[in-house]
Design a protein around this motif. Structure first.
Motif: not given
Length: 350
Positions: A141-151, A155-159
């Protein structure tokens, strides 16, 4: 109107009262006296969804009930990168329930939820991600990405994982039961059927594809959205776009890394995102041994022909993702996977 000095921000507005304030007021905050005569007589129960996958889960859950489910993301657009205009908040306020993906993934949905909460609008919020165990962001992952909201850092793509998707079905079911308790039996029965038959079968069929593979590496000319497939079925996903958004840029170093993966793993076919750019995949075709690219999608949007054929999560799994995974893993030749004519239709698709 009684007590003009009372703070409107502390009053609770019905959805259809809020609509009479106009789109501008909905976005910036509800203000002014709103007559109760503006209340709609429409008794239809409507749930709107911020993301295609959860729209599809919801419409399977409400099958045969008076509840109507609508997908807010327009046909042909990716559900993550889409930024709607202010009218979408009006659609949410007018609905009885809003099915969303949790905070930090769709900024427009976060803003709409904040508006609902600030103005005490009674549209019910249904968080499809509640209680889902998320995995750490991929190392690529690009280090500028921080992830999802309070978590943060998740990675948000759980579905994409059918087993985690079952938790979303449970969350949506509970929300809809609260919304329409008189439909509880039908909603719960539909949900159990969808989980035990559809999602369970998808899981088993994915597992069979990855179990049959001699290679455990997939090169994706797509964004970083498929890690959960790799985590569930013990494979390594190499995305070309290393951030979470489908609109991310491809750097020369990304192409170099992809070339190394292709050579080291003797890869002849790669996967390209349906709603993403084709240029990087074509570059790999021109500069490596790769013979073709085939489609994958994180179930984040739909094409017009998919809508016409009433495709949902299940149909996309069997007609898009599974055939591609079989081909790119080397289990079968592209001509041997998918429905008749699949390879001809999707080889190096535009």
């Amino acid at each position: 109107m009684d007590d003009m000095n009372q703070s409107w921000s502390q009053q609770r507005f019905s959805r259809r009262q809020a609509i009479t304030a106009g789109t501008g007021a909905i976005v910036t905050g509800l203000a002014g006296c709103i007559s109760s005569e503006a209340e709609s007589n429409d008794d239809e129960t409507v749930a709107v969804a911020s993301f295609f996958s959860f729209y599809d889960f919801a419409r399977n859950i409400v099958d045969g009930t008076p509840i109507r489910v609508e997908n807010l993301v327009p046909t042909g657009l990716h559900g993550h990168g889409w930024e709607p205009n202010a009218s979408v908040t009006k659609d949410i306020i007018e609905a009885d329930a809003f099915v969303h993906v949790g905070t930090g993934f769709q900024p427009w949905a976060d803003r709409a939820i904040q508006t609902l909460e600030d103005d005490n609008v009674d549209t019910q919020l249904i968080n499809a991600r509640e209680g889902v165990e998320l995995v750490d962001l991929a190392a690529t992952l690009d280090p500028e990405e921080e992830g999802v909201g309070e978590q943060q850092g998740k990675d948000p793509h759980f579905w994409l994982d059918p087993r985690r998707a079952k938790t979303s079905v449970d969350n949506i079911t509970e929300g809809l039961v609260e919304l329409a308790p008189d439909q509880e039996s039908a909603l719960r029965n539909n949900a159990e059927t969808y989980k035990s038959e559809t999602l369970e079968q998808i899981d088993q069929d994915y597992q069979a594809i990855f179990d049959a593979a001699e290679r455990d590496v997939i090169q994706l000319a797509a964004h970083n959205a498929f890690q959960y497939i790799g985590v569930r079925y013990d494979a390594t996903m190499h995305p070309l776009v290393t951030n979470l958004a489908a609109s991310g840029d491809v750097k020369p170093s990304d192409i170099t890394d992809a070339k190394e993966v292709i050579e080291e793993n003797d890869i002849n076919y790669i996967a390209n995102g349906v709603f993403e750019a084709r240029k990087p995949a074509k570059q790999l075709l021109a500069e490596t041994q790769v013979e073709a690219y085939f489609p994958v999608t994180p179930y984040a949007g739909v094409r017009e022909d998919w809508v016409e054929n009433n495709w949902g999560y299940e149909e996309i799994a069997y007609n898009i993702n599974m055939p591609t995974f079989e081909a790119v893993l080397g289990n079968k030749q592209p001509e041997e996977v998918g429905p008749d004519g699949w390879a001809e239709e999707w080889r190096n698709f535009e």
